[in-house]
Motif scaffolding. Structure first.
Motif, PDB file in Angstrom:
ATOM      1  N   CYS A   6      28.753 -29.446   9.102  1.00 57.02           N
ATOM      2  CA  CYS A   6      27.698 -30.293   8.586  1.00 57.02           C
ATOM      3  C   CYS A   6      27.932 -30.392   7.168  1.00 57.02           C
ATOM      4  N   CYS A   8      25.546 -31.257   4.745  1.00 52.41           N
ATOM      5  CA  CYS A   8      24.318 -31.380   4.243  1.00 52.41           C
ATOM      6  C   CYS A   8      24.088 -29.816   4.006  1.00 52.41           C
ATOM      7  N   ASN A   9      24.383 -28.786   4.879  1.00 55.38           N
ATOM      8  CA  ASN A   9      24.134 -27.532   5.087  1.00 55.38           C
ATOM      9  C   ASN A   9      25.199 -26.657   4.839  1.00 55.38           C
ATOM     10  N   ARG A  32      17.717 -25.907  15.326  1.00 57.60           N
ATOM     11  CA  ARG A  32      16.969 -26.020  14.200  1.00 57.60           C
ATOM     12  C   ARG A  32      15.619 -25.505  14.133  1.00 57.60           C
ATOM     13  N   GLU A  33      14.979 -24.826  15.050  1.00 55.27           N
ATOM     14  CA  GLU A  33      13.894 -24.210  15.046  1.00 55.27           C
ATOM     15  C   GLU A  33      14.335 -22.663  14.374  1.00 55.27           C
ATOM     16  N   SER A  36      18.689 -22.029  10.027  1.00 56.95           N
ATOM     17  CA  SER A  36      18.801 -22.974   8.932  1.00 56.95           C
ATOM     18  C   SER A  36      20.185 -23.780   8.980  1.00 56.95           C
ATOM     19  N   CYS A  38      21.324 -26.058  11.136  1.00 54.45           N
ATOM     20  CA  CYS A  38      21.080 -27.523  11.246  1.00 54.45           C
ATOM     21  C   CYS A  38      19.610 -28.202  10.739  1.00 54.45           C
ATOM     22  N   ASN A  39      19.670 -29.251   9.817  1.00 60.30           N
ATOM     23  CA  ASN A  39      18.418 -30.123   9.981  1.00 60.30           C
ATOM     24  C   ASN A  39      18.563 -31.471  10.840  1.00 60.30           C
ATOM     25  N   LYS A  40      17.933 -32.090  10.444  1.00 61.68           N
ATOM     26  CA  LYS A  40      17.842 -33.478  11.148  1.00 61.68           C
ATOM     27  C   LYS A  40      18.528 -34.775  10.421  1.00 61.68           C
ATOM     28  N   CYS A  41      19.720 -34.359   9.740  1.00 59.87           N
ATOM     29  CA  CYS A  41      20.368 -35.283   9.135  1.00 59.87           C
ATOM     30  C   CYS A  41      21.022 -35.972  10.264  1.00 59.87           C
TER      31      CYS A  41
END
Length: 66
Positions: A6, A8-9, A32-33, A36, A38-41
């Protein structure tokens, strides 16, 4: 050699596998919950979902469930 899962992260595949092996995550939403990682990209969704599946298979094999 580690690959970036990923952008993004800045999550590496080895880090993701290690986390999934240590935590019983069954879906990308749970990941995701709880982390940190994985986010929603959505850019890495297919890769992350396949890693979650493979981790689940490894846990089942380790528990003796085929």
């Amino acid at each position: 050699m580690a690959e970036l899962v990923c952008l993004c992260n800045e999550v590496l595949d080895m880090d993701l596998r290690e986390y999934l092996d240590a935590h019983p995550i069954d879906s990308i939403d749970e990941l995701r919950e709880q982390a940190s990682i994985c986010n929603k990209c959505m850019q890495c969704q297919e890769i992350v979902e396949s890693e979650i599946y493979l981790a689940r298979v490894r846990r089942q094999r380790a528990a003796g469930q085929f």
